[in-house]
Design an enzyme around this catalytic site. Structure first.
Site, PDB file in Angstrom:
ATOM      1  N   ASP A   8       8.705  64.531  43.706  1.00 17.12           N
ATOM      2  CA  ASP A   8       7.292  64.283  43.924  1.00 17.12           C
ATOM      3  C   ASP A   8       6.943  63.123  42.982  1.00 17.12           C
ATOM      4  O   ASP A   8       7.658  62.856  42.026  1.00 17.12           O
ATOM      5  CB  ASP A   8       6.526  65.563  43.545  1.00 17.12           C
ATOM      6  CG  ASP A   8       5.043  65.356  43.484  1.00 17.12           C
ATOM      7  OD1 ASP A   8       4.481  64.859  44.465  1.00 17.12           O
ATOM      8  OD2 ASP A   8       4.448  65.687  42.438  1.00 17.12           O
ATOM      9  N   ASP A  10       3.189  61.788  41.899  1.00 13.01           N
ATOM     10  CA  ASP A  10       2.055  62.023  40.990  1.00 13.01           C
ATOM     11  C   ASP A  10       2.281  63.287  40.174  1.00 13.01           C
ATOM     12  O   ASP A  10       2.402  64.376  40.732  1.00 13.01           O
ATOM     13  CB  ASP A  10       0.751  62.213  41.793  1.00 13.01           C
ATOM     14  CG  ASP A  10       0.345  60.963  42.551  1.00 13.01           C
ATOM     15  OD1 ASP A  10       0.286  59.898  41.929  1.00 13.01           O
ATOM     16  OD2 ASP A  10       0.073  61.070  43.756  1.00 13.01           O
TER      17      ASP A  10
HETATM   18  P1  B16 Z   1      -3.484  59.182  48.350  1.00 14.03           P
HETATM   19  P2  B16 Z   1       2.004  63.684  45.371  1.00 14.03           P
HETATM   20  C1  B16 Z   1      -0.547  63.445  46.108  1.00 14.03           C
HETATM   21  O1  B16 Z   1       0.623  62.889  45.624  1.00 14.03           O
HETATM   22  C2  B16 Z   1      -1.499  63.818  44.992  1.00 14.03           C
HETATM   23  O2  B16 Z   1      -0.932  64.850  44.189  1.00 14.03           O
HETATM   24  C3  B16 Z   1      -2.785  64.314  45.589  1.00 14.03           C
HETATM   25  O3  B16 Z   1      -3.701  64.636  44.549  1.00 14.03           O
HETATM   26  C4  B16 Z   1      -3.377  63.222  46.499  1.00 14.03           C
HETATM   27  O4  B16 Z   1      -4.566  63.697  47.136  1.00 14.03           O
HETATM   28  C5  B16 Z   1      -2.351  62.847  47.556  1.00 14.03           C
HETATM   29  O5  B16 Z   1      -1.158  62.425  46.918  1.00 14.03           O
HETATM   30  C6  B16 Z   1      -2.840  61.739  48.475  1.00 14.03           C
HETATM   31  O6  B16 Z   1      -2.866  60.540  47.768  1.00 14.03           O
HETATM   32  O7  B16 Z   1      -4.970  59.346  48.397  1.00 14.03           O
HETATM   33  O8  B16 Z   1      -3.017  58.151  47.322  1.00 14.03           O
HETATM   34  O9  B16 Z   1      -2.872  58.943  49.702  1.00 14.03           O
HETATM   35  O10 B16 Z   1       1.723  64.670  44.256  1.00 14.03           O
HETATM   36  O11 B16 Z   1       2.445  64.299  46.680  1.00 14.03           O
HETATM   37  O12 B16 Z   1       2.924  62.560  44.904  1.00 14.03           O
HETATM   38 MG    MG Z   2       2.406  65.999  42.261  1.00 12.06          MG
END
Ligand code: B16
Ligand code: MG
Length: 216
Positions: A8, A10
Site C-alpha cells: 500500500d 499512503d
Molecule cells: P486519491 P492507499 C488511499 O491510498 C488513501 O489511504 C485514502 O485515504 C484515499 O481516499 C484514497 O487513497 C484515494 O486517494 O484521492 O488520491 O485518489 O492507502 O490505498 O495508498
Molecule cells: Mg494506506
C-alpha cells in the site's frame, strides 16, 4: 513461498496520509463542518475519494446532490495536489528504502496496491518508482478496498499467483482486501494490532523476520 510483495502507499511507504487529512479538513471547514477529526480520518484510510467524502459529510447535517459531491471531491483533490507539490524523498517513511533494497536483492518482485489516483505522481516525486516493478492504483480499478481488485491487478501485472504474494498495509480495509485476494498480509503502522493481519509490525523500520515471512 512469497515471490512478490505488494505495498500500500499512503501510510506504509509515504506519509501522505497526513496531507489527505489536511486537505479534507480544509474542505470540511469551508462546508461549515467543524466536527471532522483525526478519529474520523482513520475511517478514510484505504477507501476511495468519494467514500472518503461521505465520511466528511456524515459529520454535517446537509444533504447534497451528486453533482455537488463531485465538485467537493475535486476541490479536495486540488488542495491535496497543491500540498503534493512540496513532496519529495523526505516523505518516505523510516525503514522503507532499506526494506525495498533488501527485497530487490533477495530477488522479490515489488508491486504497489493503492486506491489513490495520485499514486504514480507520489512515486515519481519521492523517487520510490525506481524500486517498483508494477503499479496497481485507483486508475486501474473500479472497486476500492476492501474489495481485492487492486491487489489482484497488482499480482496479475507482476505475473504472480495470488498465493505467492504478501500485502503490506496500514488500513483494515486493505488487510481485508489482501485476505480476500488469498494473499498473506503484514499489518504496519500505529494501529497494527487492530488489523488482524498474518504478521504485524509498528513500521518497516521495526524488527521484522523477513526470512520467515518470505519462506513461509
Ligand atoms: P486519491 P492507499 C488511499 O491510498 C488513501 O489511504 C485514502 O485515504 C484515499 O481516499 C484514497 O487513497 C484515494 O486517494 O484521492 O488520491 O485518489 O492507502 O490505498 O495508498
Ligand atoms: Mg494506506
Amino acid at each position: 513461498m512469497i515471490r512478490g510483495v505488494i505495498f500500500d502507499l499512503d501510510g506504509v511507504l509515504v506519509s501522505t496520509d497526513e496531507l489527505h487529512f489536511e486537505a479534507w479538513k480544509m474542505l470540511a471547514v469551508e462546508l461549515g463542518i467543524d466536527k471532522f477529526t483525526r478519529e474520523d480520518n482513520k475511517k478514510q484510510k484505504g477507501v476511495s475519494r468519494m467514500e472518503s467524502l461521505e465520511v466528511v459529510l456524515s459529520k454535517g447535517s446537509k444533504i447534497y446532490s451528486q453533482e455537488m459531491k463531485e465538485e467537493f471531491a475535486e476541490r479536495k483533490n486540488n488542495y491535496y495536489k497543491k500540498l503534493l507539490e512540496e513532496l519529495d524523498e523526505r516523505a518516505i517513511l523510516p525503514g522503507v528504502t532499506e526494506c525495498l533494497r533488501m527485497l530487490k536483492s533477495n530477488g522479490n518482485l515489488i508491486g504497489i496496491g493503492s486506491v489513490s489516483k495520485n499514486a504514480p505522481l507520489i512515486l515519481e516525486k519521492t523517487g520510490l518508482i525506481k524500486y517498483i516493478d508494477k503499479v496497481s492504483c485507483g486508475l486501474d480499478i473500479t472497486r476500492s478496498k476492501p474489495d481485492p481488485e487492486v491487489f489482484e491487478v497488482a499480482a496479475n501485472k507482476l505475473g504472480l499467483k495470488y498465493e505467492d504474494c504478501l500485502v503490506v498495509e496500514d488500513s483494515l480495509a486493505g488487510i481485508v482486501a489482501g485476505k480476500a485476494a488469498h494473499m498473506k498480509t503484514l499489518g504496519v503502522g500505529s494501529e497494527y494490532e487492530l488489523l488482524r493481519a498474518d504478521y504485524e509490525a509498528t513500521g518497516l523500520d521495526a524488527e521484522i523476520d523477513w526470512k520467515a515471512i518470505l519462506e513461509a
